[in-house]
Design a protein around this motif. Structure first.
Motif, PDB file in Angstrom:
ATOM      1  N   ASP A 178       0.809  -1.217   0.000  1.00  0.00           N
ATOM      2  CA  ASP A 178       0.000   0.000   0.000  1.00  0.00           C
ATOM      3  C   ASP A 178       0.852   1.280   0.000  1.00  0.00           C
ATOM      4  O   ASP A 178       0.330   2.378   0.152  1.00  0.00           O
ATOM      5  N   GLY A 179       2.183   1.133  -0.152  1.00  0.00           N
ATOM      6  CA  GLY A 179       3.047   2.296  -0.236  1.00  0.00           C
ATOM      7  C   GLY A 179       3.683   2.724   1.069  1.00  0.00           C
ATOM      8  O   GLY A 179       4.541   3.608   1.087  1.00  0.00           O
ATOM      9  N   LYS A 180       3.298   2.124   2.174  1.00  0.00           N
ATOM     10  CA  LYS A 180       3.922   2.450   3.458  1.00  0.00           C
ATOM     11  C   LYS A 180       5.358   1.936   3.461  1.00  0.00           C
ATOM     12  O   LYS A 180       5.634   0.844   2.977  1.00  0.00           O
ATOM     13  N   ARG A 181       6.296   2.736   3.996  1.00  0.00           N
ATOM     14  CA  ARG A 181       7.700   2.331   4.007  1.00  0.00           C
ATOM     15  C   ARG A 181       8.429   2.967   5.180  1.00  0.00           C
ATOM     16  O   ARG A 181       8.160   4.101   5.534  1.00  0.00           O
ATOM     17  N   PHE A 182       9.346   2.211   5.765  1.00  0.00           N
ATOM     18  CA  PHE A 182      10.201   2.719   6.829  1.00  0.00           C
ATOM     19  C   PHE A 182      11.639   2.369   6.516  1.00  0.00           C
ATOM     20  O   PHE A 182      11.929   1.274   6.049  1.00  0.00           O
ATOM     21  N   ILE A 183      12.541   3.298   6.795  1.00  0.00           N
ATOM     22  CA  ILE A 183      13.974   3.068   6.664  1.00  0.00           C
ATOM     23  C   ILE A 183      14.612   3.507   7.974  1.00  0.00           C
ATOM     24  O   ILE A 183      14.363   4.604   8.451  1.00  0.00           O
ATOM     25  N   VAL A 184      15.421   2.636   8.550  1.00  0.00           N
ATOM     26  CA  VAL A 184      16.043   2.892   9.846  1.00  0.00           C
ATOM     27  C   VAL A 184      17.536   2.596   9.720  1.00  0.00           C
ATOM     28  O   VAL A 184      17.928   1.653   9.033  1.00  0.00           O
ATOM     29  N   HIS A 185      18.350   3.404  10.387  1.00  0.00           N
ATOM     30  CA  HIS A 185      19.777   3.073  10.453  1.00  0.00           C
ATOM     31  C   HIS A 185      20.238   3.140  11.897  1.00  0.00           C
ATOM     32  O   HIS A 185      19.712   3.895  12.708  1.00  0.00           O
ATOM     33  N   ALA A 186      21.221   2.296  12.215  1.00  0.00           N
ATOM     34  CA  ALA A 186      21.735   2.222  13.590  1.00  0.00           C
ATOM     35  C   ALA A 186      23.153   1.665  13.560  1.00  0.00           C
ATOM     36  O   ALA A 186      23.594   1.117  12.550  1.00  0.00           O
ATOM     37  N   ASP A 187      23.836   1.794  14.676  1.00  0.00           N
ATOM     38  CA  ASP A 187      25.201   1.279  14.794  1.00  0.00           C
ATOM     39  C   ASP A 187      25.241  -0.244  14.890  1.00  0.00           C
ATOM     40  O   ASP A 187      26.251  -0.857  14.572  1.00  0.00           O
ATOM     41  N   GLU A 188      24.151  -0.836  15.337  1.00  0.00           N
ATOM     42  CA  GLU A 188      24.085  -2.285  15.490  1.00  0.00           C
ATOM     43  C   GLU A 188      22.873  -2.826  14.737  1.00  0.00           C
ATOM     44  O   GLU A 188      21.815  -2.198  14.711  1.00  0.00           O
ATOM     45  N   LYS A 189      23.026  -3.986  14.152  1.00  0.00           N
ATOM     46  CA  LYS A 189      21.951  -4.583  13.369  1.00  0.00           C
ATOM     47  C   LYS A 189      20.706  -4.831  14.219  1.00  0.00           C
ATOM     48  O   LYS A 189      19.595  -4.518  13.804  1.00  0.00           O
ATOM     49  N   LEU A 190      20.890  -5.372  15.418  1.00  0.00           N
ATOM     50  CA  LEU A 190      19.739  -5.653  16.279  1.00  0.00           C
ATOM     51  C   LEU A 190      18.997  -4.368  16.630  1.00  0.00           C
ATOM     52  O   LEU A 190      17.767  -4.330  16.596  1.00  0.00           O
ATOM     53  N   SER A 191      19.722  -3.313  16.939  1.00  0.00           N
ATOM     54  CA  SER A 191      19.079  -2.029  17.255  1.00  0.00           C
ATOM     55  C   SER A 191      18.249  -1.530  16.087  1.00  0.00           C
ATOM     56  O   SER A 191      17.145  -1.009  16.269  1.00  0.00           O
TER      57      SER A 191
END
Length: 74
Positions: A37-50
């Motif tokens: 439906d077009g919803k999207r999130f992009i996240v970045h962090a120092d650790e993969k789990l975070s």
């Protein structure tokens, strides 16, 4: 982490991840999720789990919110 990814998929999201080196030479993790439906999130962090924890929180919050709206319509 696999359990978190499974939660995201079970909620109707696709996801992907990649590591990269920032301008200071540090490894960062970038994860994203999206729906048809077009919803999207992009996240970045120092650790993969975070990064996955934050992505899961965002994706599931939107999923539960949208489900509650549709439940009120019925």
């Amino acid at each position: 982490m696999e359990a978190r990814a499974r939660c995201i998929v079970n909620a109707g999201w696709s996801w992907g991840s990649v590591s990269a080196i920032d301008s200071h030479g540090r490894t960062i993790w970038i994860v994203d999720s999206h729906r048809d439906d077009g919803k999207r999130f992009i996240v970045h962090a120092d650790e993969k789990l975070s990064a996955f924890v934050e992505l899961e929180r965002e994706a599931l919050t939107v999923t539960f919110y949208l489900e509650s709206i549709h439940a009120d319509d019925q």
